[in-house]
Every structure is written in structure tokens, then in C-alpha cells.
Motif scaffolding. Sequence first.
Motif, PDB file in Angstrom:
ATOM      1  N   ASN A  40      -3.088  13.625  -0.979  1.00 20.87           N
ATOM      2  CA  ASN A  40      -2.609  12.456  -1.697  1.00 20.87           C
ATOM      3  C   ASN A  40      -2.313  12.855  -3.151  1.00 20.87           C
ATOM      4  OD1 ASN A  40      -2.001   9.941  -2.679  1.00 20.87           O
ATOM      5  ND2 ASN A  40      -4.016   9.053  -2.307  1.00 20.87           N
ATOM      6  N   PRO A  41      -1.067  12.708  -3.597  1.00 24.13           N
ATOM      7  CA  PRO A  41      -0.737  13.091  -4.967  1.00 24.13           C
ATOM      8  C   PRO A  41      -1.257  12.103  -6.012  1.00 24.13           C
ATOM      9  CG  PRO A  41       1.168  12.137  -3.912  1.00 24.13           C
ATOM     10  CD  PRO A  41       0.089  12.239  -2.857  1.00 24.13           C
ATOM     11  N   ILE A  42      -1.689  10.925  -5.573  1.00 26.06           N
ATOM     12  CA  ILE A  42      -2.190   9.894  -6.479  1.00 26.06           C
ATOM     13  C   ILE A  42      -3.713   9.995  -6.559  1.00 26.06           C
ATOM     14  CG2 ILE A  42      -2.287   7.430  -6.987  1.00 26.06           C
ATOM     15  CD1 ILE A  42       0.571   8.415  -6.903  1.00 26.06           C
ATOM     16  N   ILE A  51       0.837  -1.192   0.000  1.00 25.12           N
ATOM     17  CA  ILE A  51       0.000   0.000   0.000  1.00 25.12           C
ATOM     18  C   ILE A  51       0.878   1.249   0.000  1.00 25.12           C
ATOM     19  CG2 ILE A  51      -1.991  -1.064   1.102  1.00 25.12           C
ATOM     20  CD1 ILE A  51      -1.038   0.009   3.748  1.00 25.12           C
ATOM     21  N   GLY A  52       0.327   2.311  -0.481  1.00 21.74           N
ATOM     22  CA  GLY A  52       1.064   3.557  -0.574  1.00 21.74           C
ATOM     23  C   GLY A  52       1.216   4.253   0.759  1.00 21.74           C
ATOM     24  N   HIS A  53       2.096   5.236   0.794  1.00 21.59           N
ATOM     25  CA  HIS A  53       2.373   5.992   2.019  1.00 21.59           C
ATOM     26  C   HIS A  53       1.112   6.683   2.538  1.00 21.59           C
ATOM     27  CE1 HIS A  53       4.860   8.335   4.803  1.00 21.59           C
ATOM     28  NE2 HIS A  53       4.042   9.333   4.528  1.00 21.59           N
ATOM     29  N   PHE A  54       0.423   7.415   1.676  1.00 21.48           N
ATOM     30  CA  PHE A  54      -0.782   8.128   2.089  1.00 21.48           C
ATOM     31  C   PHE A  54      -1.849   7.150   2.569  1.00 21.48           C
ATOM     32  CE2 PHE A  54      -5.024   9.776   1.255  1.00 21.48           C
ATOM     33  CZ  PHE A  54      -4.982  10.992   1.901  1.00 21.48           C
ATOM     34  N   GLU A  55      -2.070   6.089   1.804  1.00 27.25           N
ATOM     35  CA  GLU A  55      -3.099   5.109   2.149  1.00 27.25           C
ATOM     36  C   GLU A  55      -2.826   4.426   3.484  1.00 27.25           C
ATOM     37  OE1 GLU A  55      -3.246   5.893  -2.109  1.00 27.25           O
ATOM     38  OE2 GLU A  55      -1.609   5.368  -0.795  1.00 27.25           O
ATOM     39  N   SER A  56      -1.575   4.242   3.824  1.00 29.34           N
ATOM     40  CA  SER A  56      -1.244   3.556   5.072  1.00 29.34           C
ATOM     41  C   SER A  56      -1.376   4.453   6.295  1.00 29.34           C
ATOM     42  CB  SER A  56       0.176   2.985   5.011  1.00 29.34           C
ATOM     43  OG  SER A  56       1.132   4.029   4.968  1.00 29.34           O
TER      44      SER A  56
END
Length: 55
Positions: free
Chosen positions: A49-51, A15-20
Motif C-alpha cells: 500500500n503506497p498510502i 475507499i481506496g484500491h488497496f483497502e478494498s
Amino acid sequence: MNFFDAEGEIIIADIGHFESEQFTQELLLDIIQKKFANFALLLTEIDTNPIKYYS
């Protein structure tokens, strides 16, 4: 890294940084509010979140 090497043994989540970390804000808010009842806190509503996901 081969995610299938651990099949049936452990769970691997990529999982991504933001999501975690997005849900830890509320947990930290609760902890701080309990320890410092007179301290004013505000959670931002800005999504950093940049994504961007499209479904």
C-alpha cells in the motif's frame, strides 16, 4: 460527487484500491486451495500500500 445526496437511502463508501482488495487475498487463497489441493500457495507479508496512515 455529493455523498450526502443518498443520505437515508443507500450506503456510499469511498475507499481506496488497496483497502478494498486487501482481504480478498485470503478468500482467493481458500478457493484455490479447495479446488487444487496439491497446489502450494503462499501469501506475501509485504505491504504494497503506497498510502501510510498515521494516527
